[in-house]
Design a protein around this motif. Sequence first.
Motif, short mmCIF file in Angstrom:
data_model
loop_
_atom_site.label_atom_id
_atom_site.label_comp_id
_atom_site.label_asym_id
_atom_site.label_seq_id
_atom_site.Cartn_x
_atom_site.Cartn_y
_atom_site.Cartn_z
N UNK A 279 -6.27 -4.63 9.82
CA UNK A 279 -4.87 -4.84 10.18
C UNK A 279 -3.94 -4.24 9.13
N UNK A 280 -4.33 -4.40 7.86
CA UNK A 280 -3.50 -3.85 6.80
C UNK A 280 -3.40 -2.34 6.95
N UNK A 281 -4.51 -1.75 7.34
CA UNK A 281 -4.49 -0.32 7.62
C UNK A 281 -3.57 0.01 8.77
N UNK B 68 -15.43 -15.77 5.85
CA UNK B 68 -14.37 -15.26 4.99
C UNK B 68 -14.53 -13.75 4.80
N UNK B 69 -15.76 -13.33 4.63
CA UNK B 69 -16.02 -11.90 4.45
C UNK B 69 -15.58 -11.11 5.68
N UNK B 70 -15.99 -11.59 6.84
CA UNK B 70 -15.63 -10.89 8.07
C UNK B 70 -14.12 -10.88 8.28
N UNK B 71 -13.47 -12.01 8.02
CA UNK B 71 -12.02 -12.05 8.14
C UNK B 71 -11.38 -11.07 7.17
N UNK B 72 -12.01 -10.93 6.01
CA UNK B 72 -11.51 -9.96 5.04
C UNK B 72 -11.52 -8.55 5.60
N UNK B 73 -12.62 -8.19 6.26
CA UNK B 73 -12.68 -6.85 6.87
C UNK B 73 -11.63 -6.71 7.95
N UNK B 74 -11.48 -7.77 8.71
CA UNK B 74 -10.54 -7.70 9.80
C UNK B 74 -9.12 -7.54 9.25
N UNK B 75 -8.86 -8.23 8.13
CA UNK B 75 -7.54 -8.09 7.53
C UNK B 75 -7.35 -6.68 7.00
N UNK B 76 -8.41 -6.12 6.42
CA UNK B 76 -8.31 -4.74 5.96
C UNK B 76 -7.91 -3.84 7.11
N UNK C 230 -10.91 -11.59 -2.01
CA UNK C 230 -11.84 -10.66 -1.38
C UNK C 230 -12.56 -9.83 -2.43
N UNK D 262 -16.54 -10.58 -2.76
CA UNK D 262 -17.36 -9.56 -2.11
C UNK D 262 -17.31 -8.22 -2.81
N UNK E 252 0.85 -1.19 0.00
CA UNK E 252 0.00 0.00 0.00
C UNK E 252 0.89 1.23 0.00
N UNK F 64 -4.82 -5.29 19.33
CA UNK F 64 -5.00 -5.58 17.90
C UNK F 64 -6.39 -5.23 17.42
N UNK F 65 -7.38 -5.54 18.23
CA UNK F 65 -8.76 -5.29 17.83
C UNK F 65 -9.56 -4.76 19.01
N UNK G 101 -15.06 -6.05 -3.40
CA UNK G 101 -14.36 -4.93 -2.78
C UNK G 101 -13.17 -4.57 -3.65
#
Lengths: 246, 246
Positions: B155-157, B145-153, A102, A106, A80, B90-91, A108
């Motif tokens: 973390x990536x942020x 998978x979708x929720x994990x995707x958000x969570x990864x986003x 992803x 979904x 990024x 972390x969260x 995105x």
Amino acid sequence: MASSAPASRSCSCGQHCAHCLEKLCTHGIPIFASLAVDQLEKIAGKTLHRSYEKGETILEEGSHPDYVAILNGGSVKASRFTADGREQILYVFSEGDFFGEQNLLFDRPAVYAVTALEPCRLCFLYKKDFQQLLADNPDIGLRIISELGWRMSHLENSVRNMGVRSLESRIGAVLLELAGKYGAKQDDGTLVRMPLSREGLANYIGIARETVSRKLGMLEDEGMIRSVGARHILIRDMKALEELAG
Amino acid sequence: MASSAPASRSCSCGQHCAHCLEKLCTHGIPIFASLAVDQLEKIAGKTLHRSYEKGETILEEGSHPDYVAILNGGSVKASRFTADGREQILYVFSEGDFFGEQNLLFDRPAVYAVTALEPCRLCFLYKKDFQQLLADNPDIGLRIISELGWRMSHLENSVRNMGVRSLESRIGAVLLELAGKYGAKQDDGTLVRMPLSREGLANYIGIARETVSRKLGMLEDEGMIRSVGARHILIRDMKALEELAG
DNA sequence: GCCCCTCCGTGATTGCAATCACATCCTTAT
DNA sequence: ATAAGGATGTGATTGCAATCACGGAGGGGC
């Protein structure tokens, strides 16, 4: 993208010989591990293939890919960029890794760009086929969850490490990680082929390029590692490194 | 853990009235969104419930929970600790979030501890039931998978932000995030209920407590925000904050 | 062989946030 | 109400890594 003609990958020898299996792009990919050979061949027949040169962009930040990309050889970085142009590398992917799921599942937009670190081969599986595959094999969903779990662990580690002050431990951690993926045991230690330049390393762990040089120099002075050419590092004292990384 | 007797959650009025739906612990949970009411009731009947006080540990780092925990009210933090005792959050999870799925599905030890930030209610779904549920409803796998995707986003942020030098933008980003989850629009701005203390904030973004105080003070001087008591912040200029966060 | 260009190391300086130290405020229990 | 303990604001100091600047090394193309 991925516009070159897909070579047919079905096994031409009429049997499932090791030779043909090796050429099958879906073989050895963790998320497809539960599939039988004929299924692997069927999927492989639906994929497109393409090779990339070092430095080529495979996926752009913000784009909407309609495929899952599976890395078949070589390595890539996912990064990024900040408003002022600084790069933060999030992942280094190598053979067997995938990305784009992803965006595909979904809808995105991609939040990172993917760039080849060396010549590499990818195979692309398009939306319709991938969804069909998922529907037919719920098991693959589980494997994706598993892989995402590992990836999250990696990110969680990164966040933890970046929250800590000690630069040394971050350097140590990234060396260990690369050793796990690209290292080969030798008599005198573990020789690691470095897919990232010093600047790449710096952007991976979020510090300045000069600091990477200095810290690596310090580790070398302490006898923990030794630079071998520009693209290899020999880890001479794995134990000390592990202790450093925490 | 989770040893108090589970209250039966099936709808006692014989119909699916709004009143009973509200009390159903599985209702309103994103990963169960595709289930019908009778399925929700069936699952809810298999869950255990427990409340936690502020500061109580729900899950310890390194443990092997055999359940998925679903947060039904209140908020919790998930954090890792470094060797020298520093905490990295972390969260921040709140209603509808879940955790423990990696440990349960793939038998990995928990890599973070989970602690209540305020009084909260959780429901626990045990391994056998959860796996059965996943097998019966492949759709839930996709939602995970979708929720994990958000969570990864997320973390990536975090990684991206921590790689950047500017502390201000990290503060801004975390304020925006909390505003999205705990903010309420008012005439004079958005009032955010802060689930984290200043020290918590500091451990979330990986900087010193004193620096959080100072930076928040600066933002207040600039008129962007205003502290309201110890546990609320009023965002007066959302636009400027978004610009700051990038 | 040569040049060019990118990558890499190293010194000097600077800036910013961590740390230390302490006063104050707030919360909570009794 | 009051005392006690924790959380918070603020100043002074320090340390460490970013930045700036430059020389050198290596590699690829012609």
